[in-house]
Design a protein around this motif. Structure first.
Motif, mmCIF file in Angstrom:
data_model
loop_
_atom_site.group_PDB
_atom_site.id
_atom_site.type_symbol
_atom_site.label_atom_id
_atom_site.label_comp_id
_atom_site.label_asym_id
_atom_site.label_seq_id
_atom_site.Cartn_x
_atom_site.Cartn_y
_atom_site.Cartn_z
ATOM 1 N N ARG A 81 54.395 -35.570 63.662
ATOM 2 C CA ARG A 81 54.695 -36.057 65.019
ATOM 3 C C ARG A 81 54.780 -37.582 64.997
ATOM 4 O O ARG A 81 53.876 -38.256 64.508
ATOM 5 C CB ARG A 81 53.624 -35.613 66.003
ATOM 6 N N LEU A 114 66.725 -29.865 76.774
ATOM 7 C CA LEU A 114 66.709 -30.863 75.706
ATOM 8 C C LEU A 114 67.879 -30.604 74.748
ATOM 9 O O LEU A 114 68.223 -29.454 74.472
ATOM 10 C CB LEU A 114 65.378 -30.752 74.938
ATOM 11 N N HIS A 130 66.621 -36.497 64.147
ATOM 12 C CA HIS A 130 65.443 -36.757 64.991
ATOM 13 C C HIS A 130 65.343 -38.243 65.339
ATOM 14 O O HIS A 130 65.055 -38.612 66.469
ATOM 15 C CB HIS A 130 64.163 -36.308 64.279
ATOM 16 N N LYS A 179 62.486 -36.288 75.224
ATOM 17 C CA LYS A 179 61.181 -35.823 74.751
ATOM 18 C C LYS A 179 60.165 -36.926 75.031
ATOM 19 O O LYS A 179 59.820 -37.702 74.145
ATOM 20 C CB LYS A 179 61.272 -35.541 73.248
ATOM 21 N N ARG A 237 59.078 -24.906 75.096
ATOM 22 C CA ARG A 237 59.151 -25.639 73.833
ATOM 23 C C ARG A 237 60.328 -25.255 72.938
ATOM 24 O O ARG A 237 60.296 -25.479 71.734
ATOM 25 C CB ARG A 237 57.825 -25.541 73.058
ATOM 26 N N ASN A 294 63.555 -23.966 67.842
ATOM 27 C CA ASN A 294 63.000 -25.332 67.789
ATOM 28 C C ASN A 294 62.691 -25.714 66.349
ATOM 29 O O ASN A 294 62.708 -24.861 65.455
ATOM 30 C CB ASN A 294 61.827 -25.535 68.752
ATOM 31 N N GLU A 351 58.730 -37.213 68.748
ATOM 32 C CA GLU A 351 59.546 -36.251 67.997
ATOM 33 C C GLU A 351 58.593 -35.401 67.179
ATOM 34 O O GLU A 351 57.617 -35.919 66.627
ATOM 35 C CB GLU A 351 60.494 -36.963 67.017
ATOM 36 N N TYR A 409 56.036 -29.064 80.880
ATOM 37 C CA TYR A 409 56.195 -28.008 79.872
ATOM 38 C C TYR A 409 54.835 -27.408 79.480
ATOM 39 O O TYR A 409 54.734 -26.216 79.234
ATOM 40 C CB TYR A 409 56.885 -28.571 78.628
ATOM 41 N N TYR A 438 54.861 -34.681 79.107
ATOM 42 C CA TYR A 438 55.179 -33.283 78.816
ATOM 43 C C TYR A 438 54.371 -32.303 79.661
ATOM 44 O O TYR A 438 54.322 -31.113 79.378
ATOM 45 C CB TYR A 438 55.007 -33.007 77.314
#
Ligand code: PMP
Length: 276
Positions: free
Chosen positions: A90, A197, A49, A140, A176, A236, A34, A147, A144
């Motif tokens: 993160r 997402l 989150h 998520k 993103r 985002n 996240e 992406y 990745y």
């Protein structure tokens, strides 16, 4: 500046981090993450989150390692130790045999300059297609690469972002962010089934629209719909609301941030401060 991270129960200098490599997390990308913003000691939309990563953990058979309260404490402490007031945070959880490895990193939040919001993003159409039926499309995960490749492709071609279509040719999201279109004062965004997402900021926009009696439709939309829209924007948790003004150098309407994009941008920024 020396960075302190949280790794598996300890706050340590980043360069001292050591990890076993024979884990499913490392070998197969069996993990989740996240990215959040922490503003003046408040982790923005923390509960949302944490709920999202917790639900994804269940789907991916990853044991949730701490209580929400403990994780909140850990994140706040990571931000505090690094003496950051406006932080990018993160949280990464990944499978390590029967256990779960946990990493928390906090760095100074680096916003886009306000001129970027005034001018808006220019996007290309990615050559990569999303498989809307894939479980990974809505999570998520630490897989990745898809992406990252789409983003790298956009940057190489001189664009800010890449619009990703699914296998059926409908809009999903960008590399993103989630995408919104406006036409005749109505808001449109791809449905989750398109393979995007379930963005926290997307949900905030949907709630704001409801509150302000703006009609919203979620469903299948094409690149033609985007070209024909009155305005468009991306969302985002880190950049907030970013107007989208062109696709493959073709302008959306007059190629300027539209009224509704600016309205949501202002509202969202107010919410961020009220939350703080
Ligand atoms: N789609 C993708 C592919 C993303 O990486 C992100 C950023 N997490 C988003 C959408 C937006 O999600 P959120 O609003 O939760 O940050």
């Amino acid at each position: 500046m020396r960075q302190t991270i949280f790794l598996n129960g300890k706050f340590i200098p980043q360069e001292k981090a050591r990890l076993p490599v024979l884990t499913s997390g490392f070998l197969y990308g069996w993990g989740l993450f996240e990215t959040m913003r922490s503003l003046d000691n408040n982790i923005v939309y923390f509960k949302e989150h944490l709920k999202r990563i917790n639900q994804s953990c269940k789907l991916m058979h990853i044991r949730f390692p701490y209580s929400f309260n403990k994780l909140k404490e850990v994140i706040k402490k990571t931000v505090k130790i690094n003496r950051i007031t406006d932080a990018y945070v993160r949280l990464t959880l990944w499978k390590s045999d029967t256990l779960t490895d946990t990493l928390v990193v906090a760095r100074k939040y680096q916003p886009y300059p306000w001129q970027k919001y005034k001018r808006g993003f220019r996007a290309c159409i990615s050559g990569y297609r999303q498989n809307e039926n894939s479980l990974l499309a809505q999570l998520k995960t630490t897989n990745y690469l898809f992406y990252q490749l789409a983003y790298t492709e956009a940057k190489k071609r001189g664009f800010d972002e890449a619009i990703i279509l699914n296998n059926r040719g409908y809009l999903t999201e960008t590399s993103r962010s989630n995408v919104f279109l406006v036409k005749d004062k109505t808001l449109f965004t791809p449905a989750l089934e398109c393979g995007c997402l379930d963005g926290i900021t997307r949900r905030v926009i949907l709630d704001l629209a409801k509150k302000h009696h703006i009609p919203v439709y979620t469903g299948n939309f094409t690149i033609q719909d985007l070209y024909n829209s009155d305005e468009a924007f991306l969302t985002n948790s880190l950049m907030g609301i970013m107007p989208l003004v062109s696709i493959e150098k073709r302008l959306i309407a007059r190629g300027k941030p539209g009224k509704m994009s600016c309205f949501f941008l202002e509202r969202y920024n107010l919410l961020l401060r009220n939350e703080a």
